[in-house]
Design a protein around this motif. Structure first.
Motif, PDB file in Angstrom:
ATOM      1  N   ARG A  48       0.838  -1.215   0.000  1.00 13.06           N
ATOM      2  CA  ARG A  48       0.000   0.000   0.000  1.00 13.06           C
ATOM      3  C   ARG A  48       0.870   1.262   0.000  1.00 13.06           C
ATOM      4  N   ARG A  49       1.968   1.227   0.751  1.00  7.63           N
ATOM      5  CA  ARG A  49       2.885   2.362   0.809  1.00  7.63           C
ATOM      6  C   ARG A  49       3.543   2.583  -0.560  1.00  7.63           C
ATOM      7  N   GLU A  50       3.928   1.510  -1.220  1.00  6.05           N
ATOM      8  CA  GLU A  50       4.534   1.626  -2.546  1.00  6.05           C
ATOM      9  C   GLU A  50       3.523   2.175  -3.555  1.00  6.05           C
ATOM     10  N   ILE A  51       2.264   1.790  -3.412  1.00  5.06           N
ATOM     11  CA  ILE A  51       1.209   2.328  -4.273  1.00  5.06           C
ATOM     12  C   ILE A  51       1.070   3.825  -4.032  1.00  5.06           C
ATOM     13  N   LYS A  52       1.020   4.204  -2.757  1.00  6.81           N
ATOM     14  CA  LYS A  52       0.883   5.620  -2.391  1.00  6.81           C
ATOM     15  C   LYS A  52       2.060   6.442  -2.908  1.00  6.81           C
ATOM     16  N   ASP A  53       3.262   5.853  -2.890  1.00  2.00           N
ATOM     17  CA  ASP A  53       4.461   6.543  -3.367  1.00  2.00           C
ATOM     18  C   ASP A  53       4.569   6.552  -4.886  1.00  2.00           C
ATOM     19  N   GLY A  54       3.641   5.874  -5.561  1.00  2.00           N
ATOM     20  CA  GLY A  54       3.639   5.861  -7.020  1.00  2.00           C
ATOM     21  C   GLY A  54       4.537   4.813  -7.646  1.00  2.00           C
ATOM     22  N   LYS A  55       5.041   3.887  -6.854  1.00  2.00           N
ATOM     23  CA  LYS A  55       5.942   2.859  -7.370  1.00  2.00           C
ATOM     24  C   LYS A  55       5.198   1.685  -7.990  1.00  2.00           C
ATOM     25  N   LEU A  56       3.927   1.532  -7.640  1.00  2.00           N
ATOM     26  CA  LEU A  56       3.074   0.493  -8.219  1.00  2.00           C
ATOM     27  C   LEU A  56       1.786   1.141  -8.713  1.00  2.00           C
ATOM     28  N   LYS A  57       1.354   0.734  -9.888  1.00  2.00           N
ATOM     29  CA  LYS A  57       0.128   1.277 -10.464  1.00  2.00           C
ATOM     30  C   LYS A  57      -1.029   0.327 -10.190  1.00  2.00           C
ATOM     31  N   THR A  58      -2.197   0.910  -9.994  1.00  2.00           N
ATOM     32  CA  THR A  58      -3.380   0.116  -9.685  1.00  2.00           C
ATOM     33  C   THR A  58      -4.520   0.440 -10.641  1.00  2.00           C
ATOM     34  N   ILE A  59      -5.489  -0.456 -10.641  1.00  2.00           N
ATOM     35  CA  ILE A  59      -6.735  -0.228 -11.372  1.00  2.00           C
ATOM     36  C   ILE A  59      -7.894  -0.607 -10.457  1.00  2.00           C
ATOM     37  N   PRO A  60      -8.992   0.109 -10.570  1.00  2.00           N
ATOM     38  CA  PRO A  60     -10.151  -0.269  -9.763  1.00  2.00           C
ATOM     39  C   PRO A  60     -10.910  -1.412 -10.437  1.00  2.00           C
ATOM     40  N   ILE A  61     -11.200  -2.440  -9.683  1.00  2.00           N
ATOM     41  CA  ILE A  61     -12.020  -3.546 -10.174  1.00  2.00           C
ATOM     42  C   ILE A  61     -13.086  -3.780  -9.117  1.00  2.00           C
ATOM     43  N   ARG A  62     -14.307  -3.597  -9.540  1.00  2.00           N
ATOM     44  CA  ARG A  62     -15.429  -3.646  -8.607  1.00  2.00           C
ATOM     45  C   ARG A  62     -15.176  -2.620  -7.521  1.00  2.00           C
ATOM     46  N   ARG A  63     -15.269  -2.965  -6.282  1.00  2.00           N
ATOM     47  CA  ARG A  63     -15.066  -1.993  -5.202  1.00  2.00           C
ATOM     48  C   ARG A  63     -13.668  -2.061  -4.609  1.00  2.00           C
ATOM     49  N   ALA A  64     -12.764  -2.729  -5.270  1.00  2.00           N
ATOM     50  CA  ALA A  64     -11.423  -2.921  -4.726  1.00  2.00           C
ATOM     51  C   ALA A  64     -10.367  -2.361  -5.679  1.00  2.00           C
ATOM     52  N   VAL A  65      -9.165  -2.307  -5.183  1.00  2.00           N
ATOM     53  CA  VAL A  65      -8.018  -1.854  -5.970  1.00  2.00           C
ATOM     54  C   VAL A  65      -7.152  -3.056  -6.280  1.00  2.00           C
ATOM     55  N   ARG A  66      -6.706  -3.160  -7.508  1.00  2.00           N
ATOM     56  CA  ARG A  66      -5.825  -4.256  -7.918  1.00  2.00           C
ATOM     57  C   ARG A  66      -4.553  -3.672  -8.508  1.00  2.00           C
ATOM     58  N   VAL A  67      -3.456  -4.385  -8.341  1.00  2.00           N
ATOM     59  CA  VAL A  67      -2.163  -3.967  -8.881  1.00  2.00           C
ATOM     60  C   VAL A  67      -1.990  -4.650 -10.228  1.00  2.00           C
ATOM     61  N   THR A  68      -1.643  -3.875 -11.251  1.00  2.00           N
ATOM     62  CA  THR A  68      -1.512  -4.438 -12.592  1.00  2.00           C
ATOM     63  C   THR A  68      -0.261  -5.305 -12.700  1.00  2.00           C
ATOM     64  N   LYS A  69      -0.357  -6.329 -13.523  1.00  2.00           N
ATOM     65  CA  LYS A  69       0.798  -7.213 -13.738  1.00  2.00           C
ATOM     66  C   LYS A  69       1.956  -6.455 -14.364  1.00  2.00           C
TER      67      LYS A  69
END
Length: 72
Positions: free
Chosen positions: A26-47
């Motif tokens: 979650r911290r890496e996502i917040k720092d912009g090191k991992l990109k996510t996409i919303p799927i349904r009501r959750a967040v997923r990290v792209t491959k």
């Protein structure tokens, strides 16, 4: 891991892949090191983001000096 077919993984699955806590991911996502996409009501990290993140980690390891204990 149903979303794996869609090209994205849950935060817990990514944390398990890298042997870290979900909070670290979650911290890496917040720092912009991992990109996510919303799927349904959750967040997923792209491959693709996971692959880029892994390459960046490998490059950082290659660049870091080898640890030597000067007291041994």
């Amino acid at each position: 891991m149903k979303e794996e077919k869609l090209g994205a993984l849950e935060i817990d699955d990514v944390a398990e892949m890298f042997s870290v806590s979900p909070e670290t991911i979650r911290r890496e996502i917040k720092d912009g090191k991992l990109k996510t996409i919303p799927i349904r009501r959750a967040v997923r990290v792209t491959k693709q983001s996971i692959a880029e993140y892994q390459r960046a980690l490998e490059q950082a390891v290659e660049k870091s000096p080898t640890f030597t204990n000067r007291y041994v």
